[in-house]
Write an enzyme that holds these catalytic residues in place. Sequence first.
Site, PDB file in Angstrom:
ATOM      1  N   CYS A 114       0.858  -1.187   0.000  1.00 13.43           N
ATOM      2  CA  CYS A 114       0.000   0.000   0.000  1.00 13.43           C
ATOM      3  C   CYS A 114       0.888   1.230   0.000  1.00 13.43           C
ATOM      4  O   CYS A 114       1.875   1.288   0.745  1.00 13.43           O
ATOM      5  CB  CYS A 114      -0.878  -0.016   1.249  1.00 13.43           C
ATOM      6  SG  CYS A 114      -1.997   1.385   1.343  1.00 13.43           S
ATOM      7  N   HIS A 160     -10.148   1.237   1.554  1.00 16.82           N
ATOM      8  CA  HIS A 160      -9.637   2.563   1.941  1.00 16.82           C
ATOM      9  C   HIS A 160     -10.789   3.555   2.149  1.00 16.82           C
ATOM     10  O   HIS A 160     -10.727   4.410   3.038  1.00 16.82           O
ATOM     11  CB  HIS A 160      -8.718   3.132   0.859  1.00 16.82           C
ATOM     12  CG  HIS A 160      -7.285   2.701   0.973  1.00 16.82           C
ATOM     13  ND1 HIS A 160      -6.494   2.998   2.060  1.00 16.82           N
ATOM     14  CD2 HIS A 160      -6.491   2.020   0.112  1.00 16.82           C
ATOM     15  CE1 HIS A 160      -5.270   2.504   1.868  1.00 16.82           C
ATOM     16  NE2 HIS A 160      -5.246   1.903   0.693  1.00 16.82           N
TER      17      HIS A 160
HETATM   18 NI    NI Z   1      -3.591   0.930  -0.156  1.00 16.24          NI
END
Ligand code: NI
Length: 169
Positions: A114, A160
């Site tokens: 990420c 997210h």
């Molecule tokens: Ni991410």
Amino acid sequence: QSSNFSSSSKGLTTIILFIKMTIKKIIIEPDPILRKKSNKLEDVDNNLRKLMDDMLETMYAAPGIGLAAVQVGILKRLLVIDVSKDQEKKNPLFLVNPEIIFRSKETSIYEEGCLSLPEHFAEIERPAECHVVYIDYNGKKKTLKAKGLLSTCLQHEIDHLNGILFIDY
Ligand code: NI
């Protein structure tokens, strides 16, 4: 914002249109904004398209394969994704208000990373296939049936928008 430059050479005039892209700062965990829920967008206008373009440039520059607006500090339900391989033609996807409407029972495992968690990787198990409804760059409603890396990437990015990170699994 755009500006025109013209130049003459050998009797030919070339007009080059520069569209200014802005690379945005990516927010890194443990910034509390990453844990907030993003808000639904009302419609797709030129301001939003500019943000989508900037997010895409930011993602390509990082480099990454997915970026949610919250990762550049904007709590809106907006994602950019491109899972094309280096040698392939770029294939950007812009997803406004994405929503998962189907998750397969079969699962798959990918090593995930990420942009908000640099140098952090983990094998995560998720539904192998998912179907997502969303609004595209032109404001049209679309359905995407995704498998493989794209399916995992979509689920990671939609997480997210709900304040969830892959380290939560
Ligand atoms: Ni991410």
